[in-house]
Design an enzyme around this catalytic site. Structure first.
Site, PDB file in Angstrom:
ATOM      1  N   ILE A  41      19.568 -16.069 -15.505  1.00 36.58           N
ATOM      2  CA  ILE A  41      19.004 -14.736 -15.285  1.00 36.58           C
ATOM      3  C   ILE A  41      20.044 -13.792 -14.687  1.00 36.58           C
ATOM      4  O   ILE A  41      20.183 -12.648 -15.093  1.00 36.58           O
ATOM      5  CB  ILE A  41      17.771 -14.822 -14.363  1.00 36.58           C
ATOM      6  CG1 ILE A  41      16.637 -15.568 -15.072  1.00 36.58           C
ATOM      7  CG2 ILE A  41      17.316 -13.426 -13.944  1.00 36.58           C
ATOM      8  CD1 ILE A  41      16.151 -14.899 -16.332  1.00 36.58           C
ATOM      9  N   GLY A 179       7.179  -2.312  -4.553  1.00 33.77           N
ATOM     10  CA  GLY A 179       8.040  -3.196  -3.770  1.00 33.77           C
ATOM     11  C   GLY A 179       9.359  -2.525  -3.447  1.00 33.77           C
ATOM     12  O   GLY A 179       9.979  -1.903  -4.319  1.00 33.77           O
ATOM     13  N   SER A 180       9.802  -2.643  -2.182  1.00 35.19           N
ATOM     14  CA  SER A 180      11.019  -1.952  -1.762  1.00 35.19           C
ATOM     15  C   SER A 180      12.094  -2.909  -1.267  1.00 35.19           C
ATOM     16  O   SER A 180      12.877  -2.573  -0.395  1.00 35.19           O
ATOM     17  CB  SER A 180      10.700  -0.943  -0.652  1.00 35.19           C
ATOM     18  OG  SER A 180      10.437  -1.618   0.576  1.00 35.19           O
ATOM     19  N   GLY A 181      12.119  -4.118  -1.827  1.00 34.50           N
ATOM     20  CA  GLY A 181      13.242  -5.003  -1.570  1.00 34.50           C
ATOM     21  C   GLY A 181      14.447  -4.525  -2.362  1.00 34.50           C
ATOM     22  O   GLY A 181      14.446  -3.428  -2.931  1.00 34.50           O
ATOM     23  N   GLU A 202       5.265   0.371  -0.779  1.00 38.60           N
ATOM     24  CA  GLU A 202       5.622  -0.811   0.016  1.00 38.60           C
ATOM     25  C   GLU A 202       4.502  -1.122   1.013  1.00 38.60           C
ATOM     26  O   GLU A 202       4.088  -0.240   1.763  1.00 38.60           O
ATOM     27  CB  GLU A 202       6.940  -0.572   0.752  1.00 38.60           C
ATOM     28  CG  GLU A 202       7.321  -1.643   1.765  1.00 38.60           C
ATOM     29  CD  GLU A 202       7.436  -3.022   1.158  1.00 38.60           C
ATOM     30  OE1 GLU A 202       6.688  -3.913   1.615  1.00 38.60           O
ATOM     31  OE2 GLU A 202       8.258  -3.217   0.238  1.00 38.60           O
ATOM     32  N   HIS A 443      45.293   2.158   6.852  1.00 39.24           N
ATOM     33  CA  HIS A 443      44.823   3.547   6.901  1.00 39.24           C
ATOM     34  C   HIS A 443      45.417   4.324   5.737  1.00 39.24           C
ATOM     35  O   HIS A 443      46.603   4.175   5.432  1.00 39.24           O
ATOM     36  CB  HIS A 443      45.262   4.200   8.215  1.00 39.24           C
ATOM     37  CG  HIS A 443      44.964   5.664   8.284  1.00 39.24           C
ATOM     38  ND1 HIS A 443      43.707   6.148   8.558  1.00 39.24           N
ATOM     39  CD2 HIS A 443      45.770   6.753   8.098  1.00 39.24           C
ATOM     40  CE1 HIS A 443      43.745   7.469   8.542  1.00 39.24           C
ATOM     41  NE2 HIS A 443      44.977   7.862   8.271  1.00 39.24           N
TER      42      HIS A 443
END
Length: 464
Positions: A41, A179-181, A202, A443
């Protein structure tokens, strides 16, 4: 007669195929069984193609905001079929790559539906034909699938799972994400950037509920600013598709139920492990709510049967599966690998902005009884972030005040999914604040914020 191997792996996702390669490196004769496509998957329908889609939406966002970089881009648009085609080609390229790796490492690939028929025995159905395999050790790496709503199954037309959401034939105009995963937020971010009107529902009090509370709060504000409607502490009591859309019954936190119609809905409420009908029940393999129970090496309660990846439970992450596969194989080969330490597994959400974390949240660390030193440094204080035009976000570090142990790190902002590995390595090496303070960071880089966050925990931040 059955073909005999030292190891047979059932499932070729990032756990299975990595385990197969490591087994071959260690001199084992190994076969891998796959019912669909090599890579599982993650490679074919998850991690990789979604990132291809998100890259497209990221570039589309930049093109629409070209003027802020002194550029001109008129009449910006997209071809949805070509967007999807690029994503599928990326997945196809990597699928071919896994095939090449199997050949290079002399792994026998057996296509078909595998079932463990007894200890050391596995049967693979290939249409009308059945192939029998034998091995002293079998690793179950069958992964997981999307969870359906009890009152509404995905139809691929108006109600989608992640698979449908990756190959849309039409662009949603008004999208409901349930769903808010990480999966829900990523798809919400993609479709919002591509022009859809997006609402996330959610049940819990905050989005990305496994993340640090400050990260969740920041993401709430960022996504709301982008135009995504967020409904937390909100339930869904019905989802009815029609020819032209899908009507949702939404229960607000005050208990009131209202109806709203969307063009499409994506169900992103979790996963179900693929443990049914593969012979585990007959062997007496122990499970917990469908997930296979294992020890730190991947061993089940049945001798010779091992399990790795999503099928064993949280966190449901590709890199966790791969590492579990290597641990299991090295143990099978007679080595002494370190057991999996789930506290050192990073989590990433590839939305805009990105989210990444490892270890304990501040709240979890407090619950565990630690006295804390917490540092936080904003993107706005970093020269590279300002130059990139990505000055929103922050880096947060959580230390044990008594020992200097890095308990957790939490980031939100541009490219933090690449930055988090620095803190993962630090935790793996049991680095304290002293070593991190004395490390020289190049930097200008975004990674300088990691240094500054550590310094901030001890009142020594330089640039903010």
């Amino acid at each position: 007669m059955a073909d005999t191997f030292d190891l047979v792996i059932l499932g070729s996702g990032p756990g299975g195929y990595v385990a197969a390669i490591r087994a071959s490196q260690l001199g084992l004769k190994v076969a891998i069984v796959e019912r669909e496509r090599l890579g599982g998957i993650c490679l074919n329908w998850g991690c990789i193609p979604t990132k291809a889609l998100l890259r497209t939406s990221e570039i589309y966002h930049y093109m629409q905001n070209a003027e802020s970089y002194g550029l001109k881009a008129d009449n910006v648009g997209f071809d949805l079929a070509k967007v999807v085609d690029r994503s599928r080609k990326v997945a196809g390229q990597l699928n071919a790559g896994v095939k090449g790796l199997m050949k290079k490492n002399k792994v026998t690939v057996v296509e078909g539906v595998g079932t463990v028929t007894a200890k050391g025995k596995l049967s693979v159905k290939q249409g009308d034909k059945t192939v029998e395999l034998e091995a002293k050790n079998i690793i179950v790496a069958t992964g997981a699938r999307a969870r359906d709503l009890p009152f509404a199954k995905a139809d691929g037309e108006r109600i989608w799972t992640y698979r449908h959401a990756m190959v849309p034939t039409e662009m949603p105009t008004k999208l409901l994400v349930i769903g808010s995963g990480a999966i829900g937020v990523e798809f919400a971010s993609f479709y919002n950037d591509m022009g859809a009107d997006v609402t996330i529902v959610e049940m819990l009090p905050r989005i990305l509920p496994v993340e640090d509370e400050e990260v969740s709060a920041f993401m709430d504000k960022a996504l709301t600013k982008q135009g995504i409607k967020l409904l937390t502490q909100t339930g869904l009591e019905g989802l009815a598709p029609s020819a032209n859309g899908v009507t949702a019954k939404i229960k607000a936190k005050d208990g009131k139920v209202s109806e709203e119609t969307f063009s499409h809905a994506i169900i992103a409420i979790g996963i179900v492990p693929n443990t049914e009908n593969i012979g585990l029940e007959a062997l007496g393999v122990e499970t917990d709510r469908g997930h296979i129970k294992t020890d730190g090496y991947g061993r089940t309660n049945v001798d010779g049967i091992w399990a790795i990846g999503d099928v064993t439970g949280a966190p449901w992450l590709a890199h966790k599966a791969s590492h579990e596969g290597i641990i299991a194989v090295e143990k099978i080969a007679g080595g002494s690998p370190h057991q999996m330490d789930k506290a050192n597994i990073p989590g990433c959400t590839y939305s805009r902005p990105q989210v990444a974390s490892v270890g304990m949240t501040e709240a979890k660390a407090k619950e565990a009884g630690y006295e804390l030193k917490v540092g936080k440094f904003p993107f706005i204080g970093n020269g590279k972030a300002i130059a990139l035009g990505e000055a929103e976000g922050f880096v947060k570090t959580v230390f044990d005040a008594k020992t200097g142990e890095l308990l957790g790190a939490h980031m939100v902002g541009a490219e933090v999914t690449e930055l988090i590995q620095g803190y993962v390595v630090a935790r793996q090496l049991e680095t304290t604040e002293a070593e991190l303070m004395e490390t020289v960071f190049a930097h200008p880089t975004l990674s300088e914020m990691m240094h500054e966050s550590v310094l901030a925990a001890y009142g020594r931040a330089i640039h903010y």
